[in-house]
Design a protein around this motif. Structure first.
Motif: not given
Length: 599
Positions: A166-169, A174-177, A216-217, A223-224
């Motif tokens: 979730s952190v990576k997503i 944010s980068r896409i935005k 993919q992610i 992983k909690v």
């Protein structure tokens, strides 16, 4: 939420009143906000500090690892929870008899030994447990019967789970935005340059690549990293503890030693005065008075077998000191010191501090005295905001998609979608910097006066805020507003006055007088124009007649002169005609303006 707090949760207002009464005495109180499975609605109940056990040096109630609430339930209430599946079915037996306190023993307060209806004491602990054995403790609520130590309920209190995926997503999103917002639009959409096209294509490829990474992610095993817990309790603070402890200070802790000293001194002064007023002492053998108690009534004398001098010599009063003046002065000092600590002065309690006190000095004294409470009011404001946000989150979880309720004979409904936004958008309608109704009224009056002289203010909102600061009941009825409509009959979102302001009679009189003067001037101008036109016509006819006579006698010079005069008269007549047309046009425009202003 107002209906939920004031009508649905009937005990909220009473608990809030108790909380504000106990807060300055105890130093802190707690409000527990949760969804009641038995009542089937949100509740926010008062929890006193003695019933909530927390580590003394905990940094905050949110970061505390373990907190335990002590509460009581009757056997009927326990059974109701068991029937609903909230509690596990257990046999708890009778409650043990508690040790009687010495104060209760002196007052004759003793609990019954075998009361079957005695409430049962439970412990509800908000803690972290590793029940699945993965090495990470999750937040749980464990309810235990205190005397039998039997577990009645275990339920999780997980708010949300933060995973590595979730952190990576979130980072990729944010980068896409930011990339999408940074795309520069071509100056001419019909003629895009190769450089602009290449830049747009590169950004699209980058965004598509990131979206593929997100997909993919999302397919990976989570992983909690962290589990955020739901916080039930809200702390209302009075004065923070100087030693950094969790439980705050109140007037009960600050004034208790002084109160004990005042009570001791008062008892000593009363005892000393009582001993001095009481008649007692020593009687010698020479007094020759019969044994036993001797009582006196008014105008009564007792005979003794001894002379007065011997009687006086054989009766010696017990030596008793008078009440100490030093203790009395110390008592006054302690009472004055306690008043200063509690900020209880004559002015603060509403009493008149004395005659001939200037109003400015009085206002400054009150303002300085209230500075002590300013920080307290801000802390209460923050706590109540936190409580409301907890209830907001509960509505987002437990509220039906459409919740219908009836209030004052009108049907209303609350939508669950209204509570899906950020709880931080919920701000109580209060001003923590204005802690008195007079100060609020003064601020509203200052804004109102500024709005009358400085442009840019919204007069409707300024007036409504002024009425609200004066605590005028039913402001919407006194100062009604209606939605503003555009030309097509649609609401614009703004609010306008239901009753537009009426014109000033004096201004209307002056306006009518000005119109009268204007009409009189126009009439005089028309009259002068008509007279000038008549004179021009007469002069022109005279010139034509003279031209005819000059033509008969063949007087060429005179004829030329008359022709020139005739041209001048024609020019004058044309000018007068143009002036008349302009006057007619001006009249028509004034009539149109008058109709529009009346409309």
């Amino acid at each position: 939420m107002s209906y939920q707090l004031l009508e649905e949760d009937e005990g909220w207002e009473e608990d809030q009143d108790k909380a504000f009464l106990a807060l300055p005495i105890l130093g802190c109180v707690f409000k527990k906000s949760y969804y009641d499975n038995v009542a089937e609605h949100n509740r926010s109940t008062l929890v006193l500090p003695k019933n909530l056990v927390i580590h003394y040096y905990a940094r905050s109630i949110e970061e505390c690892e373990r907190k335990t609430e002590i509460f009581e339930l009757y056997q009927r209430e326990v059974r109701e929870r068991e029937l609903r599946g909230v509690f596990k079915e257990n046999t708890y037996g009778l409650e043990p008899v508690k040790d009687i306190k010495e104060d209760d023993r002196r007052q004759g307060l003793t609990p019954p030994l075998d009361d079957p209806d005695k409430p049962r004491e439970f412990l509800e602990q908000h803690c972290y447990l590793d029940l699945d054995g993965d090495g990470y403790k999750e937040p749980y609520v464990v309810t235990v019967h205190k005397s039998s130590k039997k577990v009645a309920r275990i339920v999780h209190r997980i708010k949300d789970v933060v995973t590595e995926q979730s952190v990576k997503i979130e980072e990729l999103t944010s980068r896409i935005k930011s990339l999408a917002e940074g795309v520069q639009q071509p100056q001419d959409p019909n003629n895009v340059t190769p450089q602009e096209l290449a830049q747009i294509q590169q950004i699209e490829q980058t965004i598509n690549s990131m979206q593929a990474q997100i997909e993919q992610i999302a397919q990976e095993k989570p992983k909690v990293l962290k589990i955020n817990a739901v916080e039930y309790y809200t702390k209302y603070s009075f004065i923070p503890s100087p030693d950094g402890g969790f439980y705050d200070l109140g007037f009960g802790a600050l004034l208790s030693p002084i109160n004990d000293s005042v009570n001791t001194i008062l008892n000593q002064l009363i005892d000393s005065g009582s001993l001095q007023n009481a008649s007692g002492g020593f009687i010698g053998r020479g007094a020759r008075i019969k044994g036993g108690r001797i009582t006196f009534r008014q105008n009564e004398w007792h005979k003794v077998d001894v002379t007065g001098a011997s009687l006086r010599d054989n009766i010696v009063p017990m030596p008793v000191n008078q009440p100490s003046a030093v203790l009395f002065q110390l008592l006054s000092l302690l009472i004055g010191y306690a008043e200063k600590i509690g900020s209880v002065t004559e002015a603060m309690t509403g009493e008149n501090p004395g005659q001939n006190t200037p109003a400015y000095n009085m206002s400054a004294m009150l303002e300085q005295g209230l500075q002590v409470f300013n920080a307290i009011f801000k802390r209460v404001y923050r706590s109540q905001r936190s409580e409301f946000r907890k209830l907001f989150n509960l509505n987002a979880i437990y509220l039906d998609p459409e919740e219908y309720f009836t209030y004052q004979d009108s049907d209303n409904k609350a939508l669950k979608v209204d509570y899906t936004s950020d709880p931080k958008d919920l701000i109580p309608a209060a001003d923590p910097n204005a802690f008195s109704s007079k100060e609020k009224a003064m601020k509203a009056q200052a804004v109102r006066e500024a709005a009358q002289s400085v442009p840019g203010y919204d007069p409707v909102k300024v007036e409504k805020r002024f009425l609200e600061s004066m605590d005028i009941p039913d402001v919407d009825e006194v100062f009604p507003l209606v939605p503003e409509m555009d030309e097509e009959g649609n609401e614009t979102g703004a609010m306008v006055l239901k009753f537009p302001p009426q014109p000033d009679p004096q201004l209307e009189i002056e306006k009518a007088d000005m119109q009268r003067r204007t009409l009189e001037g126009q009439s005089r101008a028309e009259k002068d124009t008509m007279l000038a036109m008549s004179k021009v016509n007469v002069d022109e006819a005279t010139i034509i007649k003279l031209m005819a006579e000059a033509a008969k006698v063949a007087d060429e010079p005179e004829l030329e002169r008359l022709k020139l005069l005739h041209k001048d008269q024609e020019s004058i007549r044309k000018s007068l005609t143009e002036i008349a047309k302009l006057d007619d046009k001006r009249k028509a425009e004034s009539r149109v303006d008058g109709k529009s202003s009346n409309t």
